[in-house]
Enzyme design. Structure first.
Site, mmCIF file in Angstrom:
data_model
loop_
_atom_site.group_PDB
_atom_site.id
_atom_site.type_symbol
_atom_site.label_atom_id
_atom_site.label_comp_id
_atom_site.label_asym_id
_atom_site.label_seq_id
_atom_site.Cartn_x
_atom_site.Cartn_y
_atom_site.Cartn_z
ATOM 1 N N ASN A 1 0.656 -1.188 0.048
ATOM 2 C CA ASN A 1 0.191 0.252 0.027
ATOM 3 C C ASN A 1 0.996 1.000 -0.376
ATOM 4 O O ASN A 1 1.797 1.295 0.408
ATOM 5 C CB ASN A 1 -0.666 0.082 1.404
ATOM 6 N N GLU B 1 -0.009 5.837 1.006
ATOM 7 C CA GLU B 1 -0.836 6.314 0.878
ATOM 8 C C GLU B 1 -0.376 6.966 0.589
ATOM 9 O O GLU B 1 0.797 8.333 0.111
ATOM 10 C CB GLU B 1 -0.595 6.419 2.864
ATOM 11 N N CYS C 1 -4.038 0.922 -2.457
ATOM 12 C CA CYS C 1 -4.134 -0.869 -2.168
ATOM 13 C C CYS C 1 -3.060 -1.445 -2.377
ATOM 14 O O CYS C 1 -2.706 -0.924 -4.120
ATOM 15 C CB CYS C 1 -5.337 -0.987 -1.616
ATOM 16 N N GLU D 1 -3.270 -4.886 -3.623
ATOM 17 C CA GLU D 1 -3.904 -5.574 -4.384
ATOM 18 C C GLU D 1 -3.258 -4.882 -5.729
ATOM 19 O O GLU D 1 -3.090 -5.391 -6.950
ATOM 20 C CB GLU D 1 -5.014 -5.815 -4.317
ATOM 21 N N CYS E 1 -10.917 -4.478 0.079
ATOM 22 C CA CYS E 1 -11.548 -3.131 0.256
ATOM 23 C C CYS E 1 -12.837 -3.647 -0.941
ATOM 24 O O CYS E 1 -11.640 -4.008 -1.882
ATOM 25 C CB CYS E 1 -11.702 -1.740 -0.076
#
Length: 128
Positions: free
Chosen positions: A42, A44, A53, A55, A86
């Site tokens: 991830n 940010e 994210c 993934e 998510c």
């Protein structure tokens, strides 16, 4: 490829996460149908909507390298229960029809089909 190699790649990449705001590091590794592994973490951003994210980083890295067919993805984090993707990540997994999703923490692995995590992913979207 064994799960252990895929899991190791996800955990190793997790250490590279850029999570200065949440301190929540996530790693992922996606395996192509021909056995190649692409990992992601991830990343940010102060403008939190720009965060991406692990993934999606893993999947998009594979796509950027020319791969579109995947056999499975592993998502890892230091959580009490294995982490759950998510909605946006689930939809991206559906876009590429990733059949197996392995969610893990340091003590446990859970296996799901994409249909279990996101039933009816494309129903009603394009078939008006």
């Amino acid at each position: 490829m064994e799960d252990s190699h895929l899991m190791h790649s996800a955990w190793q990449t997790r250490a590279n996460a850029h999570a200065p705001y949440s301190q929540f590091q996530v790693g992922a590794a996606v395996e192509t149908c021909d056995g190649k592994v692409f990992s992601g973490c991830n990343v940010e951003n102060l403008s939190f909507g720009l965060t991406i994210c692990a993934e999606r980083v893993a999947i998009f890295s594979a796509v950027a390298a020319g791969h579109r067919d995947f056999s499975r993805i592993v998502v890892v984090a230091d959580t009490d229960q294995p982490i759950s993707p998510c909605g946006a990540c689930r939809q991206v997994m559906a876009e590429f029809s990733i059949p197996e999703v392995i969610l893990a923490n340091r003590h446990q692995q859970l296996r799901f089909t994409l249909e279990e995590l996101l039933p009816r992913a494309s129903t009603g979207i394009l078939n008006r």
